[in-house]
Design an enzyme around this catalytic site. Structure first.
Site, PDB file in Angstrom:
ATOM      1  N   ASP A   1     -42.867  63.035  14.010  1.00  0.00           N
ATOM      2  CA  ASP A   1     -44.137  62.528  13.697  1.00  0.00           C
ATOM      3  C   ASP A   1     -45.503  63.227  15.093  1.00  0.00           C
ATOM      4  OD1 ASP A   1     -46.802  60.779  12.818  1.00  0.00           O
ATOM      5  OD2 ASP A   1     -45.488  58.826  13.776  1.00  0.00           O
TER       6      ASP A   1
ATOM      7  N   ASP B   1     -50.238  64.825  10.094  1.00  0.00           N
ATOM      8  CA  ASP B   1     -49.874  64.659  10.891  1.00  0.00           C
ATOM      9  C   ASP B   1     -48.088  64.630  10.751  1.00  0.00           C
ATOM     10  OD1 ASP B   1     -49.842  61.961  10.701  1.00  0.00           O
ATOM     11  OD2 ASP B   1     -50.265  61.510  12.744  1.00  0.00           O
ATOM     12  N   GLU B   2     -47.507  63.983  10.051  1.00  0.00           N
ATOM     13  CA  GLU B   2     -45.863  63.199   9.859  1.00  0.00           C
ATOM     14  C   GLU B   2     -45.572  64.843   8.692  1.00  0.00           C
ATOM     15  OE1 GLU B   2     -45.175  60.363   9.353  1.00  0.00           O
ATOM     16  OE2 GLU B   2     -47.259  59.598   8.738  1.00  0.00           O
TER      17      GLU B   2
END
Length: 199
Positions: A13, A105-106
């Protein structure tokens, strides 16, 4: 037998991703309170420096300016964020081909069968991943590794920013005892209330 046994699900993350990308693109912004969302008048993302001042996503920009007069306010650059996202995922694929991009974003990754190839403990895998993203992209990420996606996502949040947590089977109960049910991924407010009512 794979050296990682059943502790093979990794979650990565990115920390304060949009604001982090802006700081990576312009090193003069590092260490400063940065937010994105100028085009909407509402904060889309905040750097950890801004978060420390109580500035968070969803806050109106005029309210944020009251909290911090020297706040750096930028328009969102989704093209740049997308490019950085793909770079981060490509680094993750150096560790395993089994990568599931969960959001910009993860991502989740399955390290099953990779223990003998990577030839290092899980703690080193997480550290190498964090260090590589930092060195090549100028971003920090948090990493969690455990038995399931839910547990690994819980772990990546545990030591944010720029942290890592490995949760093996023997310590799962300890982690769950200290984790409020509402903090578990996939459990919404209504479900959390029902579960809390049942103890």
């Amino acid at each position: 037998m794979d050296t990682y046994q059943d502790c093979t699900l990794l979650h990565v993350d990115a920390d304060g991703f949009f604001a982090g990308v802006e700081q990576a693109l312009n090193p003069a912004l590092r260490g400063r309170p940065v937010v994105t969302g100028a085009e909407r008048g509402i904060i889309a993302a905040a750097s950890y420096e801004a978060k420390a001042l109580g500035i968070k996503r969803g806050l109106q920009l005029h309210e944020a300016k009251k909290l911090c007069t020297d706040l750096v306010i930028l328009p969102s650059d989704y093209e740049a964020y997308s490019l950085y996202s793909q770079r981060m995922f490509s680094i993750l694929r150096r560790f395993t081909p089994l990568v599931e991009e969960y959001s910009i974003d993860e991502a989740f990754a399955d390290l099953s069968g990779c223990g003998d190839v990577l030839n290092c403990p899980l703690e080193n895998v997480a550290e190498q991943l964090r260090n590589t993203v930092s060195a090549e992209m100028g971003l920090t990420v948090s990493v969690g590794i455990s038995l399931t996606k839910t547990l690994s996502k819980l772990c990546s949040k545990f030591r944010k920013p720029n942290g890592q947590t490995i949760l093996r089977r023997e310590h799962v109960q300890i982690m769950l005892k200290r984790t409020p049910i509402a903090k578990v991924w996939g459990i919404g407010p209504a479900s959390a209330a029902k579960l809390q009512a049942k103890g």
